[in-house]
Design an enzyme around this catalytic site. Structure first.
Site, PDB file in Angstrom:
ATOM      1  N   TYR A 270      -6.305  -8.683 -46.889  1.00 51.38           N
ATOM      2  CA  TYR A 270      -5.675  -7.483 -47.378  1.00 51.38           C
ATOM      3  C   TYR A 270      -4.038  -7.415 -47.428  1.00 51.38           C
ATOM      4  O   TYR A 270      -3.360  -6.971 -48.097  1.00 51.38           O
ATOM      5  CB  TYR A 270      -6.389  -6.337 -47.069  1.00 51.38           C
ATOM      6  CG  TYR A 270      -5.914  -4.969 -47.430  1.00 51.38           C
ATOM      7  CD1 TYR A 270      -6.322  -4.560 -48.873  1.00 51.38           C
ATOM      8  CD2 TYR A 270      -5.049  -4.171 -46.816  1.00 51.38           C
ATOM      9  CE1 TYR A 270      -5.773  -3.413 -49.491  1.00 51.38           C
ATOM     10  CE2 TYR A 270      -4.657  -2.636 -47.191  1.00 51.38           C
ATOM     11  CZ  TYR A 270      -5.284  -2.660 -48.533  1.00 51.38           C
ATOM     12  OH  TYR A 270      -4.888  -1.213 -49.110  1.00 51.38           O
TER      13      TYR A 270
ATOM     14  N   HIS B 175     -13.607   3.478 -43.328  1.00 56.79           N
ATOM     15  CA  HIS B 175     -12.660   3.147 -42.089  1.00 56.79           C
ATOM     16  C   HIS B 175     -13.448   3.839 -41.058  1.00 56.79           C
ATOM     17  O   HIS B 175     -14.125   4.608 -41.102  1.00 56.79           O
ATOM     18  CB  HIS B 175     -11.224   3.647 -42.425  1.00 56.79           C
ATOM     19  CG  HIS B 175     -10.763   2.667 -43.496  1.00 56.79           C
ATOM     20  ND1 HIS B 175     -10.358   2.781 -44.742  1.00 56.79           N
ATOM     21  CD2 HIS B 175     -10.085   1.625 -43.258  1.00 56.79           C
ATOM     22  CE1 HIS B 175      -9.838   1.852 -45.428  1.00 56.79           C
ATOM     23  NE2 HIS B 175      -9.447   0.917 -44.466  1.00 56.79           N
TER      24      HIS B 175
ATOM     25  N   LYS C  72      -0.975  -7.081 -50.095  1.00 60.56           N
ATOM     26  CA  LYS C  72      -0.062  -5.972 -50.034  1.00 60.56           C
ATOM     27  C   LYS C  72       1.468  -6.481 -49.693  1.00 60.56           C
ATOM     28  O   LYS C  72       2.340  -5.882 -50.254  1.00 60.56           O
ATOM     29  CB  LYS C  72      -0.384  -5.089 -48.879  1.00 60.56           C
ATOM     30  CG  LYS C  72      -1.628  -4.221 -49.366  1.00 60.56           C
ATOM     31  CD  LYS C  72      -1.569  -3.415 -50.699  1.00 60.56           C
ATOM     32  CE  LYS C  72      -2.427  -2.466 -51.143  1.00 60.56           C
ATOM     33  NZ  LYS C  72      -2.144  -1.751 -52.473  1.00 60.56           N
TER      34      LYS C  72
ATOM     35  N   SER D 143       0.103  -0.601 -46.720  1.00 54.75           N
ATOM     36  CA  SER D 143      -0.659  -0.614 -45.528  1.00 54.75           C
ATOM     37  C   SER D 143       0.136  -1.080 -44.344  1.00 54.75           C
ATOM     38  O   SER D 143       0.779  -1.849 -44.295  1.00 54.75           O
ATOM     39  CB  SER D 143      -1.971  -0.971 -45.658  1.00 54.75           C
ATOM     40  OG  SER D 143      -2.635  -1.012 -44.306  1.00 54.75           O
ATOM     41  N   SER D 144      -0.156  -0.349 -43.177  1.00 56.20           N
ATOM     42  CA  SER D 144       0.445  -0.736 -41.899  1.00 56.20           C
ATOM     43  C   SER D 144      -0.072  -2.293 -41.440  1.00 56.20           C
ATOM     44  O   SER D 144       0.711  -2.698 -40.438  1.00 56.20           O
ATOM     45  CB  SER D 144       0.112   0.318 -40.782  1.00 56.20           C
ATOM     46  OG  SER D 144      -1.077   0.676 -40.471  1.00 56.20           O
ATOM     47  N   CYS D 145      -1.144  -2.539 -42.065  1.00 52.09           N
ATOM     48  CA  CYS D 145      -1.571  -3.923 -41.734  1.00 52.09           C
ATOM     49  C   CYS D 145      -0.632  -5.032 -42.190  1.00 52.09           C
ATOM     50  O   CYS D 145      -0.961  -6.099 -41.782  1.00 52.09           O
ATOM     51  CB  CYS D 145      -3.079  -3.931 -42.224  1.00 52.09           C
ATOM     52  SG  CYS D 145      -3.247  -4.352 -43.811  1.00 52.09           S
TER      53      CYS D 145
END
Length: 316
Positions: A137, A180, A141, A108-110
């Site tokens: 999260y 989301h 990742k 994920s871009s997070c």
């Protein structure tokens, strides 16, 4: 890649996993395998080992994760950290132990710092602190990315990580307690339209900027990584184009045909001010998205309408 190669798609029933399955099937891949959470608990290490021993996949695509929006991440930090690490660690380590040569890990871009320069480049990983509302999260990742990088470095295996921007599409989650932003807006505007164009109340100020990628484009990126040996360990996957949350809401409102007002609750958190991916690395290799935002929203809304009965339990 031989079309008869046995490919295990973890999380094949989810939005991303099912899109990958559909795309591979369309391209003629004939030996796809999956296991539902009812038959295989990916948090159970021994169960994962037994599954690999029985099935002997040659390729693993990890699209399995515990996911959710700001509310879910904020309320259940331990589950988002621990369950995601359990799932990916079991898959990655078992793949290594059973000599799986190709592993595609989806993140994920997070994973990138909250205030990293925009657009986000792969080299910004671990250069600053994360966004607090989803750091649990994100940390999980990041450990998956680094595990695949370590295997690539130490064992010279083709383990690669793809970091998608915000994904949406058919088979999305429209539960207002865990979804989301984009699918949540689709549901809110639809129900408000059905309720005499009632006012739609949305979280935050509407000013943060976000990028959105239709899930079928993400699936195409996975197939691209499957069919090519990518030279690096980490790649961003996105459109390279963003918009404000307010603009997103207006686009969704227009597609759905809602005629009422929008109210913004600025007492609710906005999250990261901006999250735009630099996708130059994937573009240079030859992959690029095809579905624009309005087309993607329309496809997603049409799917929602066909499956609306599954979402009646949550009221506005």
């Amino acid at each position: 890649m031989d079309k008869a190669t046995k490919i295990y798609i973890a999380g094949h029933k989810g939005m991303v996993g099912s899109a990958i399955w559909r795309t591979l099937s369309t391209k003629g891949y004939t030996n796809l395998i999956g296991a539902s959470s009812a038959t295989l608990n990916l948090k159970n290490q021994q169960a994962v080992k037994d599954f690999f021993a029985a099935e002997k996949p040659k390729v693993v695509i990890d699209a399995a994760a515990k996911v959710g929006g700001i509310l879910a991440n904020n309320d259940f930090p331990y589950q988002f950290l621990m369950e995601n690490m359990q799932i990916q660690n079991n898959l990655i380590d078992t793949a290594l132990q059973t000599d799986v040569e190709k592993f595609i890990f989806l993140g994920s871009s997070c994973i990138y710092p909250k205030l990293a320069p925009q657009p986000l480049k792969e080299e910004y990983l671990l250069t600053d602190s994360l966004e607090p509302t989803n750091e649990w999260y994100a940390i999980a990742k990041i450990t998956g990315v680094k595990a695949c990088q370590a295997i690539r470095k130490q064992f010279d295996k083709d383990y690669v990580s793809l970091m998608p921007t915000n994904l949406y599409g058919t088979h999305d989650n429209f539960d207002l307690n865990s979804s989301h932003v984009l699918p949540a807006m689709i549901r809110k505007f639809h129900e408000a339209k059905s309720n005499n164009n009632a006012t739609v109340k949305l979280w935050g100020s509407g000013t943060p900027r976000r990028e959105f990628l239709f899930v079928d484009d993400m699936a195409a990126a996975v197939v691209f990584a499957l069919e090519n040996k990518l030279p690096d360990y980490l790649y961003n996957v996105g459109t390279g184009v963003d918009l404000t949350i307010k603009e997103l809401a207006e686009n969704i409102q227009k597609v759905i045909g809602h005629q009422g007002a929008i109210e913004w609750d600025s007492s609710k958190p906005d999250g990261t001010p901006r999250k735009l991916m630099n996708v130059a690395k994937m573009h240079q290799l030859g992959w690029k998205h095809k579905v624009d935002l309005i087309e993607g929203i329309t496809k997603t809304y049409n799917w929602f309408l066909e499956n609306e009965g599954n979402y009646k339990e949550v009221k506005m």
